[in-house]
Every structure is written in structure tokens, then in C-alpha cells.
Design a protein around this motif. Structure first.
Motif, PDB file in Angstrom:
ATOM      1  N   GLY A  91       0.837  -1.201   0.000  1.00  0.00           N
ATOM      2  CA  GLY A  91       0.000   0.000   0.000  1.00  0.00           C
ATOM      3  C   GLY A  91       0.868   1.245   0.000  1.00  0.00           C
ATOM      4  N   LYS A  92       1.926   1.222   0.824  1.00  0.00           N
ATOM      5  CA  LYS A  92       2.854   2.349   0.879  1.00  0.00           C
ATOM      6  C   LYS A  92       3.585   2.493  -0.462  1.00  0.00           C
ATOM      7  CE  LYS A  92       6.588   4.326   3.541  1.00  0.00           C
ATOM      8  NZ  LYS A  92       7.917   4.016   3.967  1.00  0.00           N
ATOM      9  N   GLN A  93       3.947   1.367  -1.061  1.00  0.00           N
ATOM     10  CA  GLN A  93       4.625   1.405  -2.359  1.00  0.00           C
ATOM     11  C   GLN A  93       3.705   2.040  -3.409  1.00  0.00           C
ATOM     12  OE1 GLN A  93       5.735  -2.390  -4.006  1.00  0.00           O
ATOM     13  NE2 GLN A  93       6.937  -1.462  -5.639  1.00  0.00           N
ATOM     14  N   SER A  94       2.426   1.695  -3.384  1.00  0.00           N
ATOM     15  CA  SER A  94       1.467   2.278  -4.330  1.00  0.00           C
ATOM     16  C   SER A  94       1.331   3.777  -4.117  1.00  0.00           C
ATOM     17  CB  SER A  94       0.097   1.617  -4.178  1.00  0.00           C
ATOM     18  OG  SER A  94       0.171   0.268  -4.524  1.00  0.00           O
ATOM     19  N   GLU A  95       1.297   4.197  -2.853  1.00  0.00           N
ATOM     20  CA  GLU A  95       1.224   5.628  -2.552  1.00  0.00           C
ATOM     21  C   GLU A  95       2.445   6.364  -3.086  1.00  0.00           C
ATOM     22  OE1 GLU A  95       0.635   6.354   1.631  1.00  0.00           O
ATOM     23  OE2 GLU A  95      -1.044   4.936   1.701  1.00  0.00           O
ATOM     24  N   GLU A  96       3.623   5.774  -2.877  1.00  0.00           N
ATOM     25  CA  GLU A  96       4.856   6.384  -3.387  1.00  0.00           C
ATOM     26  C   GLU A  96       4.825   6.477  -4.912  1.00  0.00           C
ATOM     27  OE1 GLU A  96       7.973   3.890  -1.829  1.00  0.00           O
ATOM     28  OE2 GLU A  96       8.451   5.351  -0.288  1.00  0.00           O
ATOM     29  N   MET A  97       4.367   5.421  -5.553  1.00  0.00           N
ATOM     30  CA  MET A  97       4.302   5.399  -7.011  1.00  0.00           C
ATOM     31  C   MET A  97       3.385   6.522  -7.505  1.00  0.00           C
ATOM     32  SD  MET A  97       5.609   3.626  -9.564  1.00  0.00           S
ATOM     33  CE  MET A  97       5.878   1.912  -9.160  1.00  0.00           C
ATOM     34  N   LEU A  98       2.255   6.702  -6.851  1.00  0.00           N
ATOM     35  CA  LEU A  98       1.335   7.780  -7.227  1.00  0.00           C
ATOM     36  C   LEU A  98       1.966   9.151  -6.999  1.00  0.00           C
ATOM     37  CD1 LEU A  98      -2.091   6.395  -5.934  1.00  0.00           C
ATOM     38  CD2 LEU A  98      -1.393   6.777  -8.313  1.00  0.00           C
ATOM     39  N   ARG A  99       2.717   9.293  -5.906  1.00  0.00           N
ATOM     40  CA  ARG A  99       3.398  10.562  -5.626  1.00  0.00           C
ATOM     41  C   ARG A  99       4.412  10.875  -6.721  1.00  0.00           C
ATOM     42  NH1 ARG A  99       5.090   9.444  -0.571  1.00  0.00           N
ATOM     43  NH2 ARG A  99       7.298   9.715  -1.023  1.00  0.00           N
ATOM     44  N   TYR A 100       5.169   9.864  -7.157  1.00  0.00           N
ATOM     45  CA  TYR A 100       6.144  10.057  -8.230  1.00  0.00           C
ATOM     46  C   TYR A 100       5.433  10.389  -9.541  1.00  0.00           C
ATOM     47  CZ  TYR A 100       9.863   8.235  -5.197  1.00  0.00           C
ATOM     48  OH  TYR A 100      10.762   8.045  -4.195  1.00  0.00           O
ATOM     49  N   LYS A 101       4.337   9.696  -9.803  1.00  0.00           N
ATOM     50  CA  LYS A 101       3.560   9.973 -11.018  1.00  0.00           C
ATOM     51  C   LYS A 101       3.077  11.430 -11.002  1.00  0.00           C
ATOM     52  CE  LYS A 101       0.886   8.726 -14.592  1.00  0.00           C
ATOM     53  NZ  LYS A 101       1.414   8.298 -15.860  1.00  0.00           N
ATOM     54  N   GLN A 102       2.659  11.902  -9.826  1.00  0.00           N
ATOM     55  CA  GLN A 102       2.179  13.275  -9.697  1.00  0.00           C
ATOM     56  C   GLN A 102       3.294  14.284  -9.956  1.00  0.00           C
ATOM     57  OE1 GLN A 102      -1.209  13.710  -9.336  1.00  0.00           O
ATOM     58  NE2 GLN A 102      -0.661  15.755 -10.007  1.00  0.00           N
ATOM     59  N   LEU A 103       4.534  13.948  -9.609  1.00  0.00           N
ATOM     60  CA  LEU A 103       5.660  14.841  -9.901  1.00  0.00           C
ATOM     61  C   LEU A 103       5.754  15.097 -11.405  1.00  0.00           C
ATOM     62  CD1 LEU A 103       8.463  13.383  -7.575  1.00  0.00           C
ATOM     63  CD2 LEU A 103       7.232  15.554  -7.269  1.00  0.00           C
ATOM     64  N   PHE A 104       5.581  14.042 -12.180  1.00  0.00           N
ATOM     65  CA  PHE A 104       5.628  14.174 -13.642  1.00  0.00           C
ATOM     66  C   PHE A 104       4.436  14.998 -14.147  1.00  0.00           C
ATOM     67  CE2 PHE A 104       8.545  10.663 -13.182  1.00  0.00           C
ATOM     68  CZ  PHE A 104       9.480  10.881 -14.187  1.00  0.00           C
ATOM     69  N   LEU A 105       3.251  14.668 -13.658  1.00  0.00           N
ATOM     70  CA  LEU A 105       2.055  15.370 -14.115  1.00  0.00           C
ATOM     71  C   LEU A 105       2.098  16.853 -13.755  1.00  0.00           C
ATOM     72  CD1 LEU A 105      -0.658  12.690 -13.262  1.00  0.00           C
ATOM     73  CD2 LEU A 105       0.324  13.215 -15.520  1.00  0.00           C
ATOM     74  N   ASP A 106       2.565  17.171 -12.544  1.00  0.00           N
ATOM     75  CA  ASP A 106       2.660  18.566 -12.115  1.00  0.00           C
ATOM     76  C   ASP A 106       3.612  19.366 -12.999  1.00  0.00           C
ATOM     77  OD1 ASP A 106       0.898  18.024 -10.073  1.00  0.00           O
ATOM     78  OD2 ASP A 106       2.423  18.014  -8.486  1.00  0.00           O
ATOM     79  N   ALA A 107       4.617  18.691 -13.538  1.00  0.00           N
ATOM     80  CA  ALA A 107       5.590  19.363 -14.405  1.00  0.00           C
ATOM     81  C   ALA A 107       5.141  19.365 -15.871  1.00  0.00           C
ATOM     82  CB  ALA A 107       6.951  18.690 -14.272  1.00  0.00           C
ATOM     83  N   GLY A 108       3.984  18.773 -16.132  1.00  0.00           N
ATOM     84  CA  GLY A 108       3.463  18.766 -17.498  1.00  0.00           C
ATOM     85  C   GLY A 108       3.956  17.606 -18.342  1.00  0.00           C
ATOM     86  N   TYR A 109       4.423  16.551 -17.689  1.00  0.00           N
ATOM     87  CA  TYR A 109       4.924  15.381 -18.412  1.00  0.00           C
ATOM     88  C   TYR A 109       4.119  14.156 -18.008  1.00  0.00           C
ATOM     89  CZ  TYR A 109       9.029  18.238 -19.411  1.00  0.00           C
ATOM     90  OH  TYR A 109       9.858  19.230 -19.843  1.00  0.00           O
ATOM     91  N   ASP A 110       4.099  13.202 -18.903  1.00  0.00           N
ATOM     92  CA  ASP A 110       3.507  11.912 -18.569  1.00  0.00           C
ATOM     93  C   ASP A 110       4.420  10.845 -19.139  1.00  0.00           C
ATOM     94  OD1 ASP A 110       1.801  10.071 -17.515  1.00  0.00           O
ATOM     95  OD2 ASP A 110       0.168  10.445 -18.913  1.00  0.00           O
ATOM     96  N   LEU A 111       4.515   9.760 -18.443  1.00  0.00           N
ATOM     97  CA  LEU A 111       5.374   8.662 -18.890  1.00  0.00           C
ATOM     98  C   LEU A 111       4.525   7.605 -19.566  1.00  0.00           C
ATOM     99  CD1 LEU A 111       7.538   8.215 -15.690  1.00  0.00           C
ATOM    100  CD2 LEU A 111       8.319   9.043 -17.883  1.00  0.00           C
ATOM    101  N   ASP A 112       4.955   7.194 -20.738  1.00  0.00           N
ATOM    102  CA  ASP A 112       4.221   6.119 -21.394  1.00  0.00           C
ATOM    103  C   ASP A 112       5.054   4.840 -21.487  1.00  0.00           C
ATOM    104  OD1 ASP A 112       5.921   7.380 -23.163  1.00  0.00           O
ATOM    105  OD2 ASP A 112       4.580   7.233 -24.867  1.00  0.00           O
ATOM    106  N   ARG A 113       6.374   4.958 -21.335  1.00  0.00           N
ATOM    107  CA  ARG A 113       7.205   3.758 -21.483  1.00  0.00           C
ATOM    108  C   ARG A 113       7.922   3.342 -20.198  1.00  0.00           C
ATOM    109  NH1 ARG A 113      10.488   6.085 -25.887  1.00  0.00           N
ATOM    110  NH2 ARG A 113      12.133   5.140 -24.663  1.00  0.00           N
ATOM    111  N   GLU A 114       7.914   4.175 -19.190  1.00  0.00           N
ATOM    112  CA  GLU A 114       8.608   3.864 -17.951  1.00  0.00           C
ATOM    113  C   GLU A 114       7.689   4.079 -16.765  1.00  0.00           C
ATOM    114  OE1 GLU A 114      11.136   2.343 -16.938  1.00  0.00           O
ATOM    115  OE2 GLU A 114      12.285   2.244 -18.761  1.00  0.00           O
ATOM    116  N   LEU A 115       8.002   3.403 -15.668  1.00  0.00           N
ATOM    117  CA  LEU A 115       7.305   3.654 -14.416  1.00  0.00           C
ATOM    118  C   LEU A 115       7.857   4.941 -13.813  1.00  0.00           C
ATOM    119  CD1 LEU A 115       7.290   0.017 -12.995  1.00  0.00           C
ATOM    120  CD2 LEU A 115       5.339   1.320 -13.862  1.00  0.00           C
TER     121      LEU A 115
END
Length: 177
Positions: free
Chosen positions: A89-113
Motif C-alpha cells: 500500500g505504501k509502495q502504491s502511494e509512493e508510485m502515485l506521488r512520483y507519477k504526480q511529480l511528472f504530471l505537475d511538471a506537465g509530463y507523462d510517462l508512457d514507457r517507464e514507471l
């Protein structure tokens, strides 16, 4: 856009943590030349030494060592949320936090986690210093843990994380004023 003074060290570190493919090897001379332009003398020296190590290495032996270090080792892999993975559960939360870092900067990852170290370093290199400082402070505990594990494993990549942590600390000093 505001320039990011730690862009080159972050991009070079990201490059050196990528899988040593045929294309990667072809890029070594250009990246080694770029390392000579790094402002901070200690960081420049680390890159010059690491590129010297790369150039002296047999490509197959280098690739084998890379695979052993990052693909076959849970302790030193490049996906930061897998370190200390006891609570999914904590790992999923961290993954979402990292994903949000990309989204906040205007980027999205399609090939990498979003927890892939080279991708995070590239993201921090692509944004203004204030945002880079935020991204690097978010991942700092994981970078420190990975650095310690690389030291324990006697892998030269630890020195590259020293550069990132040093450059990030310098950035904190500049953005705090």
C-alpha cells in the motif's frame, strides 16, 4: 523558461544509469565531452573518472555487471519504490506521488514507471530550479538509500548519486535565498 543549472549533471547521471545498449555505447564520446563542461569541479571529476572507467571496460563485461547490479538485484535496482518494499500500500502511494511529480511538471510517462531513477533525473533536469529542487527533495531518502546500497555492493555508481545529492544540496542553497 528559467534555466536549470544542474541540468547537465542530472542528464549525465541519468545517461550513465541507463542500460548500456549499442546506442548507449555510441553516445559515450559525446557524453564524456559534455562532462568536461560541468561547473562543480568535484562533480566534473566524478564524471571524468566514470567515463574513463566506461571507456576502459569491455562492453560485454560492462553490460553483464550492469545487469547483475540493477536487473538481478532487489537491493540496487533502479525502481525506487521497490526499496524497503514491505508494505505494498505504501509502495502504491509512493508510485502515485512520483507519477504526480511528472504530471505537475506537465509530463507523462508512457514507457517507464514513474519511480525509475533515470526518468526522475531527466524530469528534474527538464524543469526550472525551484521544481527540480522539489523533485529531488521528494526522492532524496530513496537516493540516499540506493547510494548506501551501491557503496555496500562496491559499485562505482554510488559516486554518481553523490554528484546528484551534492548538486541537489547546492540547489537548495540557491533556491532558499
Amino acid at each position: 523558461m528559467e534555466t536549470n543549472r544542474i541540468q547537465k549533471p542530472l542528464l549525465l547521471t541519468s545517461y550513465l544509469f541507463e542500460y548500456p545498449s549499442k546506442e548507449w555505447w555510441e553516445g559515450v564520446p559525446d557524453h564524456a565531452a559534455a562532462a568536461e563542461e560541468i561547473e562543480r569541479p568535484q562533480s566534473r571529476e566524478v564524471f571524468e573518472e566514470f567515463f574513463g572507467y566506461v571507456k576502459e571496460s569491455d562492453p560485454q563485461a560492462f553490460e553483464d555487471a550492469y545487469v547483475r547490479a540493477f536487473d538481478f538485484s532487489q537491493n540496487t535496482n533502479l525502481y525506487l519504490t521497490t526499496h524497503n518494499r514491505t508494505d505494498f500500500g505504501k509502495q502504491s502511494e509512493e508510485m502515485l506521488r512520483y507519477k504526480q511529480l511528472f504530471l505537475d511538471a506537465g509530463y507523462d510517462l508512457d514507457r517507464e514507471l514513474p519511480d525509475y531513477l533515470p526518468a526522475l533525473l531527466e524530469l528534474a533536469a527538464a524543469v526550472p530550479e525551484q521544481e527540480a529542487q522539489h523533485i529531488l527533495s521528494e526522492v532524496r531518502p530513496k537516493l540516499e538509500l540506493l547510494r548506501d546500497r551501491l557503496i555496500e555492493a562496491k559499485l562505482p555508481y554510488a559516486f554518481l548519486l553523490d554528484v546528484v545529492l551534492t548538486e541537489a544540496a547546492g540547489l537548495e542553497g540557491r533556491t532558499a535565498s
